[in-house]
Motif scaffolding. Sequence first.
Motif, short mmCIF file in Angstrom:
data_model
loop_
_atom_site.label_atom_id
_atom_site.label_comp_id
_atom_site.label_asym_id
_atom_site.label_seq_id
_atom_site.Cartn_x
_atom_site.Cartn_y
_atom_site.Cartn_z
N ARG A 188 0.81 -1.22 0.00
CA ARG A 188 0.00 0.00 0.00
C ARG A 188 0.84 1.27 0.00
N MET A 189 1.88 1.29 0.84
CA MET A 189 2.67 2.51 0.95
C MET A 189 3.42 2.82 -0.35
N GLU A 190 3.86 1.77 -1.03
CA GLU A 190 4.51 1.99 -2.32
C GLU A 190 3.50 2.51 -3.33
N ALA A 191 2.26 1.99 -3.27
CA ALA A 191 1.20 2.47 -4.16
C ALA A 191 0.91 3.94 -3.90
N VAL A 192 0.88 4.33 -2.63
CA VAL A 192 0.66 5.74 -2.27
C VAL A 192 1.77 6.60 -2.83
N TRP A 193 3.02 6.15 -2.64
CA TRP A 193 4.17 6.93 -3.11
C TRP A 193 4.12 7.10 -4.62
N ARG A 194 3.84 6.01 -5.33
CA ARG A 194 3.81 6.08 -6.80
C ARG A 194 2.67 6.97 -7.29
N ALA A 195 1.52 6.86 -6.66
CA ALA A 195 0.37 7.68 -7.07
C ALA A 195 0.64 9.16 -6.82
N ARG A 196 1.28 9.48 -5.70
CA ARG A 196 1.62 10.87 -5.42
C ARG A 196 2.70 11.37 -6.37
N ARG A 197 3.69 10.52 -6.60
CA ARG A 197 4.77 10.89 -7.51
C ARG A 197 4.26 11.22 -8.90
N ASP A 198 3.29 10.43 -9.36
CA ASP A 198 2.78 10.60 -10.72
C ASP A 198 1.58 11.53 -10.81
N GLY A 199 1.20 12.13 -9.68
CA GLY A 199 0.12 13.10 -9.69
C GLY A 199 -1.26 12.51 -9.84
#
Length: 201
Positions: A188-199
């Motif tokens: 989940r935390m990696e998914a959050v990071w990627r989603a935030r990174r990619d806007g």
Amino acid sequence: MIRVVVVEEMGLLRTALCAALSSEEDIEVVAEVTGMAELPALVRRHRPDVVLVDLAPDAPDPVEVVAEITGAVPDTAVLAMGRRWSQRIVGDLLAAGVRGLVGKDASLEALVGAVRELAAGGKVIDADAAVTALRPTSGPLTRREVEVLRVAAEGLPLKEIARRLYLAHGTVRNHLSAIMRKTGARNRMEAVWRARRDGWM
């Protein structure tokens, strides 16, 4: 002499970066580290001119650590390397005090030039980062998946996410599975990071 700290989780790449930078007559790699957690203490101890940070997709959100570094040691410039940029991550990094953004596909010459520019007090923004950051993107996540991911970002258990969003446990589980698949994340935390990174959220 330009003093540099290198942050790179992959051992082979970290060794190559350190060797390449150290081969320059005016650059000295004073420390290397695998993750962001150790970085603030390392920067306070070594007081480098430049910190080179690889924004690994599965690493914790770097913005808070960068802000801590630039606040505590304002003379140290942070140079971030990334593979993909978004409006959100570029804005957050610049707001946190990052003075340079370079792509992971940049040449060694460009990377060394960026280190020198930051050490001299300048700024470097990769052209792809600038263009991509200004291009809005809706991303692959549905509105409901974004809602689920925002709540999941708080570290809540499945039961609490379901209660907060008035959804069944199975529905939340299905949304999280879809999010993992679409983001390519392992948790989940990696998914959050990627989603935030990619806007995307």
